[in-house]
Write a protein that holds these residues in place. Structure first.
Motif, PDB file in Angstrom:
ATOM      1  N   VAL A  53       0.901  -1.069   0.096  1.00 52.26           N
ATOM      2  CA  VAL A  53      -0.091  -0.147   0.013  1.00 52.26           C
ATOM      3  C   VAL A  53       0.841   1.247  -0.080  1.00 52.26           C
ATOM      4  O   VAL A  53       0.773   2.232  -0.827  1.00 52.26           O
ATOM      5  CB  VAL A  53      -1.045  -0.074   1.253  1.00 52.26           C
ATOM      6  CG1 VAL A  53      -1.765   1.384   1.379  1.00 52.26           C
ATOM      7  CG2 VAL A  53      -1.875  -1.424   1.094  1.00 52.26           C
ATOM      8  N   TRP A  54       1.792   1.368   0.720  1.00 48.64           N
ATOM      9  CA  TRP A  54       2.751   2.399   0.907  1.00 48.64           C
ATOM     10  C   TRP A  54       3.700   2.601  -0.257  1.00 48.64           C
ATOM     11  O   TRP A  54       4.076   3.514  -0.826  1.00 48.64           O
ATOM     12  CB  TRP A  54       3.438   2.392   1.999  1.00 48.64           C
ATOM     13  CG  TRP A  54       2.609   2.661   3.408  1.00 48.64           C
ATOM     14  CD1 TRP A  54       2.064   1.642   4.158  1.00 48.64           C
ATOM     15  CD2 TRP A  54       2.766   3.839   4.181  1.00 48.64           C
ATOM     16  NE1 TRP A  54       1.382   2.281   4.930  1.00 48.64           N
ATOM     17  CE2 TRP A  54       1.629   3.629   4.989  1.00 48.64           C
ATOM     18  CE3 TRP A  54       3.104   5.163   3.702  1.00 48.64           C
ATOM     19  CZ2 TRP A  54       1.198   4.671   5.899  1.00 48.64           C
ATOM     20  CZ3 TRP A  54       2.791   6.061   4.380  1.00 48.64           C
ATOM     21  CH2 TRP A  54       1.744   5.989   5.544  1.00 48.64           C
ATOM     22  N   ALA A  55       4.024   1.463  -0.860  1.00 45.54           N
ATOM     23  CA  ALA A  55       4.678   1.553  -2.218  1.00 45.54           C
ATOM     24  C   ALA A  55       3.856   2.090  -3.219  1.00 45.54           C
ATOM     25  O   ALA A  55       4.351   2.927  -4.225  1.00 45.54           O
ATOM     26  CB  ALA A  55       5.294   0.078  -2.433  1.00 45.54           C
ATOM     27  N   SER A  56       2.767   1.910  -3.402  1.00 45.80           N
ATOM     28  CA  SER A  56       1.741   2.254  -4.166  1.00 45.80           C
ATOM     29  C   SER A  56       1.546   3.762  -4.192  1.00 45.80           C
ATOM     30  O   SER A  56       1.331   4.683  -5.148  1.00 45.80           O
ATOM     31  CB  SER A  56       0.444   1.672  -4.189  1.00 45.80           C
ATOM     32  OG  SER A  56      -0.405   1.892  -3.363  1.00 45.80           O
ATOM     33  N   TYR A  57       1.392   4.387  -2.980  1.00 43.82           N
ATOM     34  CA  TYR A  57       1.426   5.631  -2.740  1.00 43.82           C
ATOM     35  C   TYR A  57       2.375   6.279  -3.073  1.00 43.82           C
ATOM     36  O   TYR A  57       2.470   7.219  -3.921  1.00 43.82           O
ATOM     37  CB  TYR A  57       1.290   6.120  -1.005  1.00 43.82           C
ATOM     38  CG  TYR A  57       0.048   5.676  -0.441  1.00 43.82           C
ATOM     39  CD1 TYR A  57      -0.899   5.608  -1.052  1.00 43.82           C
ATOM     40  CD2 TYR A  57       0.085   5.428   0.880  1.00 43.82           C
ATOM     41  CE1 TYR A  57      -2.408   5.234  -0.243  1.00 43.82           C
ATOM     42  CE2 TYR A  57      -1.238   5.187   1.813  1.00 43.82           C
ATOM     43  CZ  TYR A  57      -2.352   5.057   1.030  1.00 43.82           C
ATOM     44  OH  TYR A  57      -3.535   4.804   1.759  1.00 43.82           O
ATOM     45  N   ILE A  58       3.677   5.612  -3.006  1.00 44.74           N
ATOM     46  CA  ILE A  58       5.152   6.265  -3.444  1.00 44.74           C
ATOM     47  C   ILE A  58       5.075   6.499  -4.846  1.00 44.74           C
ATOM     48  O   ILE A  58       5.500   7.282  -5.526  1.00 44.74           O
ATOM     49  CB  ILE A  58       6.115   5.556  -2.821  1.00 44.74           C
ATOM     50  CG1 ILE A  58       6.226   5.778  -1.281  1.00 44.74           C
ATOM     51  CG2 ILE A  58       7.374   6.157  -3.585  1.00 44.74           C
ATOM     52  CD1 ILE A  58       7.498   4.980  -0.709  1.00 44.74           C
ATOM     53  N   VAL A  59       4.600   5.304  -5.557  1.00 44.33           N
ATOM     54  CA  VAL A  59       4.779   5.423  -7.065  1.00 44.33           C
ATOM     55  C   VAL A  59       3.714   6.349  -7.517  1.00 44.33           C
ATOM     56  O   VAL A  59       4.036   7.280  -8.361  1.00 44.33           O
ATOM     57  CB  VAL A  59       4.224   4.025  -7.412  1.00 44.33           C
ATOM     58  CG1 VAL A  59       3.772   4.132  -8.903  1.00 44.33           C
ATOM     59  CG2 VAL A  59       5.234   2.948  -7.251  1.00 44.33           C
ATOM     60  N   GLY A  62       4.604   9.920  -6.301  1.00 42.90           N
ATOM     61  CA  GLY A  62       5.794  10.547  -6.915  1.00 42.90           C
ATOM     62  C   GLY A  62       5.652  10.684  -8.186  1.00 42.90           C
ATOM     63  O   GLY A  62       6.135  11.671  -8.924  1.00 42.90           O
ATOM     64  N   GLY A  63       4.902   9.888  -9.126  1.00 46.12           N
ATOM     65  CA  GLY A  63       4.450  10.129 -10.513  1.00 46.12           C
ATOM     66  C   GLY A  63       3.885  11.522 -10.694  1.00 46.12           C
ATOM     67  O   GLY A  63       4.351  12.109 -11.326  1.00 46.12           O
ATOM     68  N   PHE A  64       2.861  11.976  -9.717  1.00 45.10           N
ATOM     69  CA  PHE A  64       2.257  13.362  -9.700  1.00 45.10           C
ATOM     70  C   PHE A  64       3.543  14.250  -9.388  1.00 45.10           C
ATOM     71  O   PHE A  64       3.317  15.440 -10.238  1.00 45.10           O
ATOM     72  CB  PHE A  64       1.220  13.274  -8.867  1.00 45.10           C
ATOM     73  CG  PHE A  64      -0.167  12.744  -9.075  1.00 45.10           C
ATOM     74  CD1 PHE A  64      -0.429  12.680 -10.494  1.00 45.10           C
ATOM     75  CD2 PHE A  64      -0.977  11.956  -8.259  1.00 45.10           C
ATOM     76  CE1 PHE A  64      -1.705  12.203 -11.014  1.00 45.10           C
ATOM     77  CE2 PHE A  64      -2.126  11.639  -8.716  1.00 45.10           C
ATOM     78  CZ  PHE A  64      -2.463  11.550  -9.898  1.00 45.10           C
ATOM     79  N   GLY A  65       4.400  13.884  -8.694  1.00 46.65           N
ATOM     80  CA  GLY A  65       5.457  15.163  -8.416  1.00 46.65           C
ATOM     81  C   GLY A  65       6.106  14.986  -9.495  1.00 46.65           C
ATOM     82  O   GLY A  65       6.600  16.309  -9.927  1.00 46.65           O
ATOM     83  N   LEU A  66       6.870  14.094 -10.161  1.00 49.13           N
ATOM     84  CA  LEU A  66       7.397  13.986 -11.197  1.00 49.13           C
ATOM     85  C   LEU A  66       6.805  14.976 -12.518  1.00 49.13           C
ATOM     86  O   LEU A  66       7.345  15.646 -13.105  1.00 49.13           O
ATOM     87  CB  LEU A  66       8.042  12.851 -11.870  1.00 49.13           C
ATOM     88  CG  LEU A  66       8.903  11.986 -10.705  1.00 49.13           C
ATOM     89  CD1 LEU A  66       9.212  10.823 -11.197  1.00 49.13           C
ATOM     90  CD2 LEU A  66      10.354  13.042 -10.517  1.00 49.13           C
ATOM     91  N   TRP A  67       5.542  14.619 -12.979  1.00 53.45           N
ATOM     92  CA  TRP A  67       4.822  15.314 -13.894  1.00 53.45           C
ATOM     93  C   TRP A  67       4.931  16.596 -13.626  1.00 53.45           C
ATOM     94  O   TRP A  67       4.906  17.518 -14.386  1.00 53.45           O
ATOM     95  CB  TRP A  67       3.604  14.601 -13.956  1.00 53.45           C
ATOM     96  CG  TRP A  67       2.518  15.180 -15.017  1.00 53.45           C
ATOM     97  CD1 TRP A  67       2.773  14.713 -16.370  1.00 53.45           C
ATOM     98  CD2 TRP A  67       1.510  16.040 -14.767  1.00 53.45           C
ATOM     99  NE1 TRP A  67       1.837  15.732 -17.269  1.00 53.45           N
ATOM    100  CE2 TRP A  67       1.165  16.225 -16.279  1.00 53.45           C
ATOM    101  CE3 TRP A  67       1.025  16.874 -13.855  1.00 53.45           C
ATOM    102  CZ2 TRP A  67       0.280  17.075 -16.238  1.00 53.45           C
ATOM    103  CZ3 TRP A  67       0.131  17.701 -13.933  1.00 53.45           C
ATOM    104  CH2 TRP A  67      -0.244  17.985 -15.261  1.00 53.45           C
TER     105      TRP A  67
END
Length: 117
Positions: A53-59, A62-67
């Motif tokens: 669950v926490w890995a999916s939060y990070i993905v 983190g993807g939103f942050g990178l975008w």
């Protein structure tokens, strides 16, 4: 009584009953730090229990942050190139204005010279 919290420091103020309800003190910084430590421990236990669950939060986040970072940098680069083009245009206009104003002065002087003949 059933709705009262187990931790007396979690309430907004400590209350002492002596005939009337009186506020004794507001929780200090130590109480705030203790509540933060308890929240951290709960999050840590949850992260250890549910790592996917926490890995999916990070993905996802983190993807939103990178975008967002990518789009922000692209916007800044576009703004910089527009500023450069505006500056070049301004310089060209300023360089052209004195030349055109000199032509206007020459035309005015030649027209005033002709009637004097």
């Amino acid at each position: 009584m059933a709705n009262q919290p187990n931790n007396p420091l979690s309430s907004a103020a400590l209350i002492q009953k002596t005939g009337e309800d009186q506020v004794i003190s507001v929780p200090s910084a130590a109480g705030f730090i203790d509540s933060l430590e308890q929240r951290y421990q709960k999050l840590k236990e949850h992260a250890e229990a549910y790592p996917y669950v926490w890995a999916s939060y990070i993905v996802v986040y983190g993807g939103f942050g990178l975008w967002t970072t990518y789009r922000w940098r692209k916007l800044r680069r576009t703004e910089d190139s527009v500023r450069k083009l505006q500056r070049r245009l301004r310089d060209l206009i300023e360089a052209e204005q004195p030349a055109s104003s000199a032509k206007v002065v020459e035309k005015g002087s030649t027209s005033s010279v002709k009637p004097s003949k």
